[in-house]
Design a protein around this motif. Sequence first.
Motif, PDB file in Angstrom:
ATOM      1  N   ILE A  72     -42.263  15.669  51.160  1.00  0.00           N
ATOM      2  CA  ILE A  72     -42.645  15.042  52.426  1.00  0.00           C
ATOM      3  C   ILE A  72     -41.437  15.060  53.355  1.00  0.00           C
ATOM      4  N   GLY A  73     -41.654  15.379  54.610  1.00  0.00           N
ATOM      5  CA  GLY A  73     -40.572  15.369  55.580  1.00  0.00           C
ATOM      6  C   GLY A  73     -40.170  16.785  55.967  1.00  0.00           C
ATOM      7  N   ASP A  74     -39.291  16.870  56.971  1.00  0.00           N
ATOM      8  CA  ASP A  74     -38.885  18.167  57.492  1.00  0.00           C
ATOM      9  C   ASP A  74     -37.607  18.689  56.862  1.00  0.00           C
ATOM     10  N   GLU A 245     -39.300  -0.161  51.799  1.00  0.00           N
ATOM     11  CA  GLU A 245     -39.573  -0.110  53.234  1.00  0.00           C
ATOM     12  C   GLU A 245     -41.048   0.226  53.493  1.00  0.00           C
ATOM     13  N   MET A 246     -41.580   1.152  52.692  1.00  0.00           N
ATOM     14  CA  MET A 246     -42.985   1.539  52.860  1.00  0.00           C
ATOM     15  C   MET A 246     -43.909   0.363  52.545  1.00  0.00           C
ATOM     16  N   THR A 539     -42.504   3.661  61.101  1.00  0.00           N
ATOM     17  CA  THR A 539     -43.428   4.741  60.772  1.00  0.00           C
ATOM     18  C   THR A 539     -43.089   5.282  59.395  1.00  0.00           C
ATOM     19  N   VAL A 540     -44.085   5.949  58.801  1.00  0.00           N
ATOM     20  CA  VAL A 540     -43.836   6.576  57.501  1.00  0.00           C
ATOM     21  C   VAL A 540     -42.777   7.668  57.643  1.00  0.00           C
ATOM     22  N   MET A 544     -39.263   8.065  55.530  1.00  0.00           N
ATOM     23  CA  MET A 544     -38.849   9.227  54.745  1.00  0.00           C
ATOM     24  C   MET A 544     -37.427   9.654  55.065  1.00  0.00           C
ATOM     25  N   ASN A 545     -36.863   9.168  56.175  1.00  0.00           N
ATOM     26  CA  ASN A 545     -35.470   9.480  56.526  1.00  0.00           C
ATOM     27  C   ASN A 545     -34.484   8.481  55.950  1.00  0.00           C
TER      28      ASN A 545
END
Length: 667
Positions: A72-74, A245-246, A539-540, A544-545
């Motif tokens: 997940i993520g860039d 955090e999520m 935000t999700v 993810m960062n």
Amino acid sequence: MGHPPLEFSDCYLDSPDFRERLKCYEQELERTNKFIKDVIKDGNALICAMRNYSSAVQKFSQTLQSFQFDFIGDTLTDDEINIAESFKEFAELLNEVENERMMMVQNASDLLIKPLENFRKEQIGFTKERKKKFEKDGERFYSLLDRHLHLSSKKKESQLQEADLQVDKERHNFFESSLDYVYQIQEVQESKKFNIVEPVLAFLHSLFISNSLTVELTQDFLPYKQQLQLSLQNTRNHFSSTREEMEELKKRMKEAPQTCKLPGQPTIEGYLYTQEKWALGISWVKYYCRYEKETKTLTMTPMEQKPGAKQGPLDLTLKYCVRRKTESIDKRFCFDIETNERPGTITLQALSEANRRLWMEAMDGKEPIYHSPITKQEEMELNEVGFKFVRKCINIIETKGIKTEGLYRTVGSNIQVQKLLNAFFDPKCPGDVDFHNSDWDIKTITSSLKFYLRNLSEPVMTYRLHKELVSAAKSDNLDYRLGAIHSLVYKLPEKNREMLELLIRHLVNVCEHSKENLMTPSNMGVIFGPTLMRAQEDTVAAMMNIKFQNIVVEILIEHFGKIYLGPPEESAAPPVPPPRVTARRHKPITISKRLLRERTVFYTSSLDESEGDADSFSKVRPPGEKPTIIRPPVRPPDPPCRAATPQKPETKPDVVAGNAGEIPSSV
């Protein structure tokens, strides 16, 4: 006990004792023959099992090789890249090991089976042929001798002499057969000592050399294994931080979904049903609608396409919105709007009463809207009282608790944390708290410090620099990563930079005692990443960062001396990050190759020579070759006995809603 030797002189006498000794040799020869058959049979079964095992391992390695991780993520962290490539490394190691084994299996028949079969057929088989000739000649001789002894003495002299010559000839033939047989059977008994043992030794030597190479390849694999274990532990720590955090975001989303709207998104969006009038009656058509309050633009995308026509989204400009009276329509949750583009009134149906209120509130509907505003927690400031609080916390921690196991990871009592914060930040007498009071234990102080930092009106590393810091942490280039973070630290406001230096200096001191408190720079990054540089939006994607926020704090701790030595020179800070390769393949682990000796000569070497050959396979890393290091600068690893046993997470203090600064006790 051994067998007594067979004397050649006994062949001439052919005594009962000689025959008894010869019978013992024949029984031993038969036992040896049966043993060789069993060795060949079981050896073939072993070789077949090894071949099947090797094929199964290679199939397993192919399965590992074919799997591709998706994340997940860039951007991936160095640890995630290492983990993503791990199955390929596993497959390469297994293939290399099994290639060696398959080479040994292919030569096993030449080493073990063929020599034993040759010995059994050529030596033992030839001995059995000699035995048959010996027995045949013996029977003929003794039969002739019996007839000769029964000749009458009245026979002619010439006949008697001819009979004597014939008996002597048969005795000589039998004697020669006996000599040949005795010689052959003793030769087989003597030669079996090496003709049987040598092939087995050659096979075992080949097997052990293969196993030795496997051990050496495993030793070469150890650095990668240790690095991967560290990457797995770091990723697990990042996961724990992100998960917390999520969970907080999910909780807030459950309580008030609209408050967690993504930045840059419409004021409100969702499904609405539109009343449409047709010649044959009225129908309700489902649309997905987006409304921008600033431009008063309502975009309606039809979800039920008409046959033969593809309808695109409709952009309408809102004039007004009013709630539809209940008694005026048989549908619930309806409201009317009027737009510039469409004449007349458009009747819309929301999904629920609450959903209708949200749409009307966003569109400034004429009906009054009643809702419970979300109470905002009183924000703390980065002021003199805050600096005093942080310094007092650090002083008492470094004085009394810096060696405490799980420092900052173990949370304090909710009641005590609330009590300490209320007392210290009391407007009437701010800062008037004695930290040496027995009421304040180390867990309470560390939890209070994290709570203060987490609930500042703006994080220590500011919202403005958040994206740049995360972008720097995502860079492949370690030099750029350090240089960019170094440069960004000196772009912080003076108070923020002073507070950050105070905190990082303290965290460096904590990590210097990691043998006692088990808190490494990676662990501290997990705890203080979300605390010092949280994202502005909930935000999700932002969650993810968090792992990259953790890396920023980790770099600040590991390079504290360089970063706070002074601001970077303008030429030293790379202005533009190097391009990141999206599908990066790190340098594969180097496994030293082994030149295999010819298996056919293994068994001719002595055991000492064999050991020398094995020693000659010492693993040497080629000059100039560097081991695979995926992580940033080296940190002391977690103590294995502690890190390998996850601790049970303690209850997080519920000081206020939204406090996600506490990290579970699972490092």
